[in-house]
Design an enzyme around this catalytic site. Sequence first.
Site, PDB file in Angstrom:
ATOM      1  N   GLY A  10       0.872  -0.873  -0.390  1.00 44.06           N
ATOM      2  CA  GLY A  10      -0.076   0.039   0.220  1.00 44.06           C
ATOM      3  C   GLY A  10       0.661   1.502   0.268  1.00 44.06           C
ATOM      4  O   GLY A  10       1.856   1.594   0.873  1.00 44.06           O
ATOM      5  N   GLY A  12      -0.524   4.623  -0.140  1.00 46.08           N
ATOM      6  CA  GLY A  12      -0.934   5.190   0.025  1.00 46.08           C
ATOM      7  C   GLY A  12      -0.514   6.827   1.420  1.00 46.08           C
ATOM      8  O   GLY A  12       0.215   6.876   1.974  1.00 46.08           O
ATOM      9  N   ALA A  13      -1.858   7.313   1.654  1.00 44.27           N
ATOM     10  CA  ALA A  13      -1.286   8.067   3.087  1.00 44.27           C
ATOM     11  C   ALA A  13      -0.604   7.199   3.433  1.00 44.27           C
ATOM     12  O   ALA A  13      -0.132   7.823   4.710  1.00 44.27           O
ATOM     13  CB  ALA A  13      -2.504   8.564   3.722  1.00 44.27           C
ATOM     14  N   GLY A  15       0.725   4.298   4.593  1.00 42.18           N
ATOM     15  CA  GLY A  15       2.400   3.554   4.036  1.00 42.18           C
ATOM     16  C   GLY A  15       2.710   3.841   3.515  1.00 42.18           C
ATOM     17  O   GLY A  15       4.747   4.069   3.695  1.00 42.18           O
ATOM     18  N   ASN A 109      -7.170   0.407  10.375  1.00 43.88           N
ATOM     19  CA  ASN A 109      -8.313   0.837  11.194  1.00 43.88           C
ATOM     20  C   ASN A 109      -9.264  -0.342  11.563  1.00 43.88           C
ATOM     21  O   ASN A 109      -9.582  -1.151  10.734  1.00 43.88           O
ATOM     22  CB  ASN A 109      -9.342   1.945  10.958  1.00 43.88           C
ATOM     23  CG  ASN A 109      -9.217   3.636  10.877  1.00 43.88           C
ATOM     24  OD1 ASN A 109      -8.205   3.024  11.649  1.00 43.88           O
ATOM     25  ND2 ASN A 109      -8.825   3.991   9.239  1.00 43.88           N
ATOM     26  N   LYS A 196      -9.854   3.043  19.800  1.00 43.14           N
ATOM     27  CA  LYS A 196      -9.792   3.808  18.884  1.00 43.14           C
ATOM     28  C   LYS A 196     -11.389   3.977  18.591  1.00 43.14           C
ATOM     29  O   LYS A 196     -11.627   4.817  17.903  1.00 43.14           O
ATOM     30  CB  LYS A 196      -8.399   3.460  17.970  1.00 43.14           C
ATOM     31  CG  LYS A 196      -7.929   4.644  17.006  1.00 43.14           C
ATOM     32  CD  LYS A 196      -7.277   3.794  16.088  1.00 43.14           C
ATOM     33  CE  LYS A 196      -6.802   5.010  15.171  1.00 43.14           C
ATOM     34  NZ  LYS A 196      -7.269   4.851  14.323  1.00 43.14           N
ATOM     35  N   ASN A 200     -12.989   7.036  16.257  1.00 43.89           N
ATOM     36  CA  ASN A 200     -14.452   6.503  14.983  1.00 43.89           C
ATOM     37  C   ASN A 200     -15.937   6.150  14.548  1.00 43.89           C
ATOM     38  O   ASN A 200     -15.675   6.754  13.817  1.00 43.89           O
ATOM     39  CB  ASN A 200     -13.366   5.376  14.034  1.00 43.89           C
ATOM     40  CG  ASN A 200     -11.602   5.898  14.365  1.00 43.89           C
ATOM     41  OD1 ASN A 200     -11.556   6.803  13.831  1.00 43.89           O
ATOM     42  ND2 ASN A 200     -10.812   5.104  14.226  1.00 43.89           N
ATOM     43  N   ASN A 204     -16.979   9.218  12.069  1.00 47.75           N
ATOM     44  CA  ASN A 204     -16.579   8.518  11.210  1.00 47.75           C
ATOM     45  C   ASN A 204     -17.840   8.796  10.731  1.00 47.75           C
ATOM     46  O   ASN A 204     -18.063   9.022   9.383  1.00 47.75           O
ATOM     47  CB  ASN A 204     -15.778   7.331  10.523  1.00 47.75           C
ATOM     48  CG  ASN A 204     -14.665   7.469  10.210  1.00 47.75           C
ATOM     49  OD1 ASN A 204     -13.618   8.488   9.149  1.00 47.75           O
ATOM     50  ND2 ASN A 204     -13.542   6.848  12.175  1.00 47.75           N
ATOM     51  N   SER A 266     -11.808  10.678   7.600  1.00 43.88           N
ATOM     52  CA  SER A 266     -10.808   9.667   6.997  1.00 43.88           C
ATOM     53  C   SER A 266     -12.203   8.976   5.747  1.00 43.88           C
ATOM     54  O   SER A 266     -12.052   9.188   4.951  1.00 43.88           O
ATOM     55  CB  SER A 266     -10.468   8.592   7.142  1.00 43.88           C
ATOM     56  OG  SER A 266     -10.750   7.592   8.885  1.00 43.88           O
TER      57      SER A 266
END
Lengths: 332, 332
Positions: A10, A12-13, A15, A109, A196, A200, A204, A266
């Site tokens: 990955g 992305g933001a 990795g 997540n 967490k 979330n 979210n 996110s």
Amino acid sequence: VGARSYTVIGLGAIGGFYGARLAAAGHPVRFVTRSDVDAVRDGGLRVESPLGDVALADVEVHDTEAARRGEVEPSDVVVVAVKTTDTADVLALLPALVHDGSTIVAMQNGLGVEGPIADAVPEHEVVGAMCFICSNRVGPGRIRHLDYGRVTVAHHRRDGAAAGLTDEVRAVVDDLAGAGIATVAIDDLAAARWRKLVWNVPYNGLSVVLDAGTDELMADPGTRRLVEQIMWEVVAGSTACGTPVDDSFVAEMLDDTDKMSPYATSMKLDHEAGRPLELDAIYDAPIRAAAAAGYEMVRTAALHDQLRFLDARSRRITPAGAARGTSRATPS
Amino acid sequence: VGARSYTVIGLGAIGGFYGARLAAAGHPVRFVTRSDVDAVRDGGLRVESPLGDVALADVEVHDTEAARRGEVEPSDVVVVAVKTTDTADVLALLPALVHDGSTIVAMQNGLGVEGPIADAVPEHEVVGAMCFICSNRVGPGRIRHLDYGRVTVAHHRRDGAAAGLTDEVRAVVDDLAGAGIATVAIDDLAAARWRKLVWNVPYNGLSVVLDAGTDELMADPGTRRLVEQIMWEVVAGSTACGTPVDDSFVAEMLDDTDKMSPYATSMKLDHEAGRPLELDAIYDAPIRAAAAAGYEMVRTAALHDQLRFLDARSRRITPAGAARGTSRATPS
């Protein structure tokens, strides 16, 4: 002894950010990604960050097909840094990416994300990692880190019990800390994942359904109360599942959010970009776990139903093959 | 004896439709309205309807200021046909619009709407009326009736108990039936209002929050289940308040909705037009009544919080003095 080698799945933001910092700290880092391979090979990987920019000109990057064909050298640590909606696509790659004694880190997540990974490489130890970070992928190999960055790490046990601070956890903490990343090791993964979710689950979901920032949700007395009620449901779910949460934790989360800059969550960014929402890991898994333990998360389940509706409609509207990728903004 | 005279307060989708039909049936009908006075005086009142169009060239119409100054002749029946969000503005007009023995008809949505009206004219009898109709105000004095139209009528008692089929109820039923309107008289107003909420609470709210039609909400298994769960909360609230609902009623409502043409709910139309939502009457009143009777409507309260948030944001965005009016589409 040289620095441990990493394969990061990955780019992305998440990795991209953590992989770049590990590479900059001297670890051999291999990236495996579904897209962006040519762009990163040509243009490198760049992370803009208030902690200091990182620019890597020469990046070892492979596409998933190469990994599937066994063309990627095994690493000491394999980091799964794809969104949970894409986990199923990468499980089959794992056996070819590890050697004896490799550790897998699930940097994702939600609840229960380590289970399928452990099943894919049953001889290996799996460590869960939760990132509290605002970071965005702004282009191929281009990451913009906005704020935060702390990682919480805990060892996965198949029976869900606290594993304690294992050698594998200590080694991951050492590597991340050596790369300048604030890292916290804890002994109970399930407890950490539930904690967490206390943040979330309300923010979210409500940010997507009401198209709102955390600041707006906190400024309105009704949604603020609803956020708090949902937090208490997550606390009760966690408690029912055998991992009680301190009563003060909800007040802390609300207080932290009041002080937070108004980033988009996110999940809201995913929804706006037409990407699938991480509903299995963030909603379905805790709702089912709590129900199996005898507690019904009523408001959370209602919010989940609303999110499924919006996600399904978005899937129908978004053209197949539309750009997908990861980005995380509000501490996620 | 001549036909009874009517004053209809509100010239929107409800007041315009029923008032026009009463006038066409030979009742003297006076309209009191905040807007559209000149347009209706000049252009008359026209209702397009599958039941037959009505065109009234010569309409007695007064603005609220004239009513406040006592310039409107008292009528035998005064119909309050404004949205519940505007009830407070018309209460002060009522004493000047009645004579001894006048009946007030509250032709509105929600629970407890008759109480403030009865307080404003304490010597008069108040009848509650629930309209199951798809009707829109498409312009000043222009109403488009799409479907349905049935009215359920019951006598208001201050103590909330069933009043039985009183003379006042029978007279209203006779007048409406004589105007070609399907009318049902029932003995328990609170029970009837709660039963209507079984439909309004889930569909009105979810259609706004999820920007969806009833057909979409029914097609998705998650939102369909959520609709049903909210219906059961309303049933439980009604039961807690002393008016039990047959267990078969929820299945009937779901079944009716499956068969219904996919109209937008009245609350969705209000939200799209930037008009205030009828949250006090449709959400706050039943939630409070149930809570006072010891039952917490958890999902309904969460939905209410979401709606308050969206309504407040809409109020901030909608410019002051923007067009307001009534329109009702899905049977409401």
